[in-house]
Design a protein around this motif. Sequence first.
Motif, short mmCIF file in Angstrom:
data_model
loop_
_atom_site.label_atom_id
_atom_site.label_comp_id
_atom_site.label_asym_id
_atom_site.label_seq_id
_atom_site.Cartn_x
_atom_site.Cartn_y
_atom_site.Cartn_z
N LEU A 58 48.30 -52.84 -5.29
CA LEU A 58 48.64 -53.81 -4.25
C LEU A 58 48.58 -53.10 -2.91
N CYS A 59 47.65 -53.51 -2.07
CA CYS A 59 47.44 -52.86 -0.77
C CYS A 59 48.28 -53.58 0.29
N ILE A 60 49.23 -52.85 0.87
CA ILE A 60 50.17 -53.45 1.82
C ILE A 60 50.07 -52.74 3.17
N PRO A 61 49.63 -53.45 4.21
CA PRO A 61 49.58 -52.82 5.53
C PRO A 61 50.99 -52.51 6.03
N GLN A 92 53.33 -44.67 9.36
CA GLN A 92 53.04 -45.90 8.62
C GLN A 92 54.12 -46.19 7.58
N MET A 93 54.57 -45.16 6.89
CA MET A 93 55.64 -45.34 5.91
C MET A 93 56.92 -45.81 6.62
N HIS A 94 57.23 -45.17 7.74
CA HIS A 94 58.43 -45.52 8.49
C HIS A 94 58.37 -46.97 8.97
N THR A 95 57.21 -47.38 9.46
CA THR A 95 57.05 -48.75 9.96
C THR A 95 57.32 -49.77 8.86
N LEU A 96 56.76 -49.52 7.67
CA LEU A 96 56.96 -50.46 6.57
C LEU A 96 58.42 -50.48 6.12
N ILE A 97 59.04 -49.31 6.05
CA ILE A 97 60.44 -49.23 5.63
C ILE A 97 61.34 -50.01 6.59
N VAL A 98 61.14 -49.82 7.89
CA VAL A 98 61.96 -50.51 8.89
C VAL A 98 61.77 -52.02 8.78
N ARG A 99 60.55 -52.46 8.59
CA ARG A 99 60.29 -53.90 8.49
C ARG A 99 61.02 -54.51 7.29
N ILE A 100 61.00 -53.81 6.17
CA ILE A 100 61.67 -54.34 4.98
C ILE A 100 63.18 -54.28 5.13
N GLU A 101 63.68 -53.16 5.66
CA GLU A 101 65.13 -53.00 5.80
C GLU A 101 65.75 -54.02 6.74
N ASN A 102 64.97 -54.48 7.70
CA ASN A 102 65.50 -55.43 8.68
C ASN A 102 65.60 -56.86 8.15
N LYS A 103 65.08 -57.09 6.95
CA LYS A 103 65.17 -58.42 6.37
C LYS A 103 66.52 -58.60 5.68
N ASP A 125 58.09 -54.27 -9.62
CA ASP A 125 58.33 -53.46 -10.81
C ASP A 125 57.06 -53.37 -11.67
N GLY A 126 56.63 -52.13 -11.94
CA GLY A 126 55.45 -51.91 -12.78
C GLY A 126 54.14 -51.96 -12.04
N ASN A 127 54.17 -52.21 -10.74
CA ASN A 127 52.94 -52.26 -9.96
C ASN A 127 52.71 -50.96 -9.19
N VAL A 128 51.47 -50.75 -8.81
CA VAL A 128 51.11 -49.64 -7.93
C VAL A 128 50.94 -50.21 -6.53
N VAL A 129 51.67 -49.64 -5.58
CA VAL A 129 51.64 -50.12 -4.20
C VAL A 129 51.06 -49.03 -3.31
N GLN A 130 50.06 -49.39 -2.53
CA GLN A 130 49.48 -48.44 -1.58
C GLN A 130 49.78 -48.90 -0.16
N VAL A 131 50.37 -48.00 0.61
CA VAL A 131 50.66 -48.30 2.02
C VAL A 131 49.37 -48.12 2.81
N MET A 132 48.99 -49.18 3.52
CA MET A 132 47.73 -49.18 4.26
C MET A 132 48.01 -49.09 5.76
N THR A 133 46.95 -48.98 6.53
CA THR A 133 47.08 -48.94 7.98
C THR A 133 47.37 -50.34 8.52
N SER A 134 47.71 -50.40 9.78
CA SER A 134 48.00 -51.70 10.41
C SER A 134 46.74 -52.55 10.57
N TYR A 135 45.58 -51.96 10.38
CA TYR A 135 44.32 -52.69 10.50
C TYR A 135 43.89 -53.35 9.19
N ASP A 136 44.56 -52.97 8.11
CA ASP A 136 44.20 -53.51 6.79
C ASP A 136 44.93 -54.82 6.52
N GLU A 137 44.55 -55.46 5.42
CA GLU A 137 45.15 -56.74 5.05
C GLU A 137 45.79 -56.63 3.67
#
Length: 202
Positions: free
Chosen positions: A73-76, A28-39, A52-64
């Motif tokens: 901040l919940c980020i699938p 899941q971490m890898h998927t999110l990293i690749v998606r951001i890096e490709n932008k 900056d200053g926020n808490v980010v939680q990496v969520m599953t692909s089923y979350d919103e």
Amino acid sequence: MTAKLRELLPGATILTPHHRGLAQTTQQMHTLIVRIENKEPAVKSKLGKYTDGNVVQVMTSYDELAVGVDGRLCIPCNVDVSALLEFLQQSAGDGKLLQKRMQEARQELEKEAALVAGELGLPILDWESNLPLDAVLKSVRRLPTMDPQAKDLIKGLHVRLSTNTTVAIQAVIISIYDETMQAGDCETVTENFGDYLTSVGA
């Protein structure tokens, strides 16, 4: 991998979905990293303005995309980065505000719990982490209102506030009485004390 995500979302505290196992978390971490890096760089730089200053939680692909009750901040992991940027623009400020309020509420609760524990002679007064802080604070503030006999009975005990109904026995109440009290009266007092503890979530 968390360090890499911090580079892409600068200033953010990263929470990972650890409860799903190392392999799935890594994926899941890898998927999110690749998606951001490709932008394109312009989009990536905009993300950092809001994380900056926020808490980010990496969520599953089923979350919103969502702001948690504690401001995280919940980020699938499979998020569309353009949608993520729009979400951050709209919600990053709310997340920080909620975090601040939660921190203040937690500090108030911990201060109140320390005072009540000292007043009642409790070595430990704590609560389950998933309980709403406002409800816990109300329960903590009600504890000193119990009758003197009940206060004497819990002195020296570890009291935990919980809503766990699957635990059959959360505490053993031992009542000691002298010859001036009837056994039935002692039983009544003990049962009433148990009912009181249940009513305040202890």
